[in-house]
Enzyme design. Sequence first.
Site, short mmCIF file in Angstrom:
data_model
loop_
_atom_site.label_atom_id
_atom_site.label_comp_id
_atom_site.label_asym_id
_atom_site.label_seq_id
_atom_site.Cartn_x
_atom_site.Cartn_y
_atom_site.Cartn_z
N ARG A 67 4.15 -8.07 1.06
CA ARG A 67 2.78 -7.91 1.60
C ARG A 67 2.37 -9.28 2.12
NH1 ARG A 67 -1.69 -4.36 0.77
NH2 ARG A 67 -3.71 -5.43 0.63
N HIS A 70 0.48 -1.02 8.61
CA HIS A 70 0.40 -0.68 7.17
C HIS A 70 1.02 0.71 6.96
CE1 HIS A 70 -0.76 -0.97 3.15
NE2 HIS A 70 -2.07 -1.01 3.23
N GLN A 96 0.56 2.91 3.62
CA GLN A 96 -0.77 3.50 3.49
C GLN A 96 -0.86 4.80 4.28
OE1 GLN A 96 -3.80 2.48 1.79
NE2 GLN A 96 -4.18 4.60 2.37
N ASP A 111 -12.29 1.82 7.97
CA ASP A 111 -11.72 0.76 7.14
C ASP A 111 -12.72 -0.38 7.12
OD1 ASP A 111 -9.96 -0.76 5.64
OD2 ASP A 111 -8.54 -1.13 7.26
N CYS A 149 -8.96 3.52 3.24
CA CYS A 149 -7.84 3.00 2.45
C CYS A 149 -8.28 2.06 1.33
CB CYS A 149 -6.81 2.32 3.36
SG CYS A 149 -7.37 0.79 4.12
N ARG A 166 -0.85 6.80 -2.97
CA ARG A 166 0.02 5.67 -2.67
C ARG A 166 1.25 5.72 -3.59
NH1 ARG A 166 -2.04 1.03 -0.28
NH2 ARG A 166 0.15 0.36 -0.34
#
Length: 310
Positions: free
Chosen positions: A110, A137, A140, A228, A267, A295
Amino acid sequence: MTARRHFLDLSDAGGDAIAAMLADAIDRKRARADWPKGRCDSDAPLAGRVLAMIFEKSSTRTRASFDMAIRQLGGSAMVMESGSMQLGRGESIADTARVLSRMVDAIMIRTDDHAKIEDMARHATVPVINGLTDRSHPCQIVADLLTIVENGKSLPGLELAWFGDGNNVLHSILEAAGLMRFNVRVATPAGYKPEREFVEMARAAGSTVTLTQDAGAAADGADIVVTDTWISMGQAHAEEKLAAMAPYRVDADLMARAKPDARFLHCLPAHIGDEVTEGVFGGPASLVFDEAENRIHAQKSVLLWAFGLL
């Protein structure tokens, strides 16, 4: 193991593989209903395997979900913060990849610059998985697709509306749209559109992508409403950006323009009062905590695919 596959973006897997991931995730999630969360799946397909998790950006969901995913598959995780690694003191990504490939069975990273994860994949001899970069991402979005499907919505022909910043999460949604044949309405202020590459990729694959500054028009008849945080991780608090984003806040009036059975995704982490109101975030249309839990289930299937077991 029969294969080693990197998962840097959704296109590394392709639409058929993503469909297989979703089916596998649904089956595995259903099979362990009411089990203790730390209990291994009955087949323990990754028994003895170790996942190294490298964090150059802070994390809650990615850290916890990958840790639980590898545990439930029978393996274990090694958490590595860049600040406590030689990586944080100037050792190259290439050398880090070569060393870890001799010590672990897969690497999740990450980070910020997408070039770093590409460099990691070039030099690793084990699967490398994108836990987030500034570009995309993908993990996700596998979880988001899982959440959409398990709530009774078919992906082909789905109308998804995005509000706010044209960021990494939106890039992966656009990539998914082309692969899974759904449409995306993108409502962003001037200067905050997604990268053209992702828009053109989705359109070339047959997805209808609408770019607009009219939030209401984007919401009209949508099946799924997504937003987001407006200020991404690592960005300075920008009053000018917040002001530009204000007309794209997801509130009850905006949700009312979507279909009656429309669902809301985010998310996380959420900033209530900025990109979404409390009434929507905590309301009956919200699936944000199902999405967060998923997830784990989605990333189990990503891991299995990366190891050539799916």
